[in-house]
Enzyme design. Sequence first.
Site, mmCIF file in Angstrom:
data_model
loop_
_atom_site.group_PDB
_atom_site.id
_atom_site.type_symbol
_atom_site.label_atom_id
_atom_site.label_comp_id
_atom_site.label_asym_id
_atom_site.label_seq_id
_atom_site.Cartn_x
_atom_site.Cartn_y
_atom_site.Cartn_z
ATOM 1 N N PHE A 124 0.892 -1.144 0.000
ATOM 2 C CA PHE A 124 0.000 0.000 0.000
ATOM 3 C C PHE A 124 0.940 1.206 0.000
ATOM 4 O O PHE A 124 2.071 1.102 0.449
ATOM 5 C CB PHE A 124 -0.862 0.004 1.266
ATOM 6 C CG PHE A 124 -2.252 -0.516 1.050
ATOM 7 C CD1 PHE A 124 -2.573 -1.284 -0.048
ATOM 8 C CD2 PHE A 124 -3.255 -0.223 1.961
ATOM 9 C CE1 PHE A 124 -3.860 -1.764 -0.235
ATOM 10 C CE2 PHE A 124 -4.542 -0.705 1.781
ATOM 11 C CZ PHE A 124 -4.850 -1.468 0.684
ATOM 12 N N GLN A 238 -9.841 12.318 6.771
ATOM 13 C CA GLN A 238 -9.253 11.844 5.525
ATOM 14 C C GLN A 238 -10.304 11.849 4.421
ATOM 15 O O GLN A 238 -11.375 11.259 4.567
ATOM 16 C CB GLN A 238 -8.710 10.431 5.710
ATOM 17 C CG GLN A 238 -7.884 9.989 4.516
ATOM 18 C CD GLN A 238 -7.072 8.752 4.853
ATOM 19 O OE1 GLN A 238 -7.620 7.742 5.240
ATOM 20 N NE2 GLN A 238 -5.772 8.830 4.706
ATOM 21 N N HIS A 240 -11.046 10.560 0.830
ATOM 22 C CA HIS A 240 -10.615 9.519 -0.089
ATOM 23 C C HIS A 240 -10.707 10.110 -1.488
ATOM 24 O O HIS A 240 -11.688 10.753 -1.815
ATOM 25 C CB HIS A 240 -11.543 8.309 0.069
ATOM 26 C CG HIS A 240 -11.059 7.065 -0.588
ATOM 27 N ND1 HIS A 240 -11.014 6.925 -1.951
ATOM 28 C CD2 HIS A 240 -10.615 5.888 -0.068
ATOM 29 C CE1 HIS A 240 -10.561 5.712 -2.237
ATOM 30 N NE2 HIS A 240 -10.310 5.062 -1.110
#
Length: 578
Positions: A124, A238, A240
């Site tokens: 990742f 966060q 996305h």
Amino acid sequence: MHAAPTEKRIATSVLVIGSGGSGLRAAIEIAERGGDVVVVGKRSKSDAHTSLAAGGINAALGTMDAGDSWQQHAADTIKESYFLANPHTVEIVARGAERGIDDLVNYGMPFAREEDGRISQRFFGAHTYRRTAFAGDYTGLEIQRTLVNRAAQLEIPILDTVYITRLLVTDNTVFGAYGFDVETGTRHVFTADAVILAAGGHNRIWRRTSSRRDENTGDSWRLAVEAGGRIRDPELVQFHPSGLIEPENAAGTLVSEAARGEGGILRNALGERFMARYDPERMELSTRDRVALAAYTEIKEGRGTPNGGVWLDVSHLPRETIMQRLPRVYQTLLELQMLDITTDPIEIAPTAHYSMGGVWVRPDDHRTDVEGLYAIGEASSGLHGANRLGGNSLIELLVYGRIVGAAAAAYSEHLPAQRRSETAVEQARAEVDGLLGSDGAENVRALQRAIRNTMTEHAGVVRDEAGLRAGLAELAEIETRMRDIGVHPDIAGYQDLAHAFDLKSAALAARATIEAALERRETRGAHNRSDFPALDDTLRVNLVWSGPGRIAHEQIPPVPEEIAALIRDVSTAGKLVE
């Protein structure tokens, strides 16, 4: 005054609020130790938010790259957090990760494996090594299924349709919770020695979000603050990079970042591969905060698609690759838009995805400021700082689920006397009665929408002083209108009452977020201030919110030398992004 006849009383040693991954893992730990536990959730346990997590779960197992270590995992996490993660919290998760994976394997989790039987691990973004274990692109679903099965084996009682309205507290000690059944309206009084809050984050308060309707509206935050707890880093959210725009009822549904990791290309309406402007080296494999900012900027500057997004294209990839590596993305687009991603690009835009802040907890056992109250999972804070490392949220559930389950069980066992207060129960009961009796002109759903519009407009991917102040003014107006709502349970159940509590939570979470975003006069990770574009070293602190206008700066402990020595820039060439 006597309890209404439709009030059920349930006593247990530990009450877990939330039936997602962290709540179930904590309950399993308590049950395995022979403790008494009850889990409550407002939606079906098999459909908890954890089941939506696609990418994978991190642990430095070294099955693919022998050089990996928990120290390197910790170093990558701290660097990616822009140094706002608590090093103790990070160390506990990185050290406990392998045990977390082992637990899942013992419970029957079907991880993808190499031909020789090793657990497969993939890259990742921002990871030095391959350390993300997975099960197709539906890892979270398999984890949830595995934990639900284990809970069933242990015969853990899980109440699926109970909405918790308030924690019961006396003398700064929690002793249970009050709630109602969303289908029947039956009230529930839970008495418990310890309560574990595992009811998620607050990203539903934006217009586009990867959360479904009526979840992640900030329930955990409101319950904690009203009980006497605090919120850490509410402004650190966060976004996305790739959420769907259509259909409207599924706006924000995620397109897994595996789509970019496998070679997907981002283009604006002019057909330009725009990441070349923002991160020419890593392009589409840049970090989550950068890709979201890039897409936001393209749209804002007028180079967006007709619906206000950008194009994500995987159609140049071999069909076989798409079917094997991105089955869920393929299926989702077919179902929602009748779109075949093997031939057509996907229209996406940044979407509110994850609350990196949350209830203030101590690193060692996630205790809050309130005796006997714990918070875990996305409801808690300390691990992610200003940008979450992809794959870390799922491992956090398992590591802290186990630790907190054990801590709460021990707390209950050693409690010399149980605190109870009929007054606290009365107040909780009166709050529900009051809302059920309210017949004001304001519509709860309309006010929820107003909050989402305010947050999207003024506290989204990019923020500035003027916008945030305008947002606070709009929020104050909404809070005034909230005094005049009407709540109307109907034949379908008590959803309207649940929405009224969701609205209370959303308003509190919105205020915490905007006030902290105003206070953080810098750009760090996912927090972009266009009027303060640089990092400010004096703001390498956590912001702790304890109510309207009350924000403290909390110092972050130093990073241990063995971890600090491993912090370095990580190339993401050829890696799957977070």
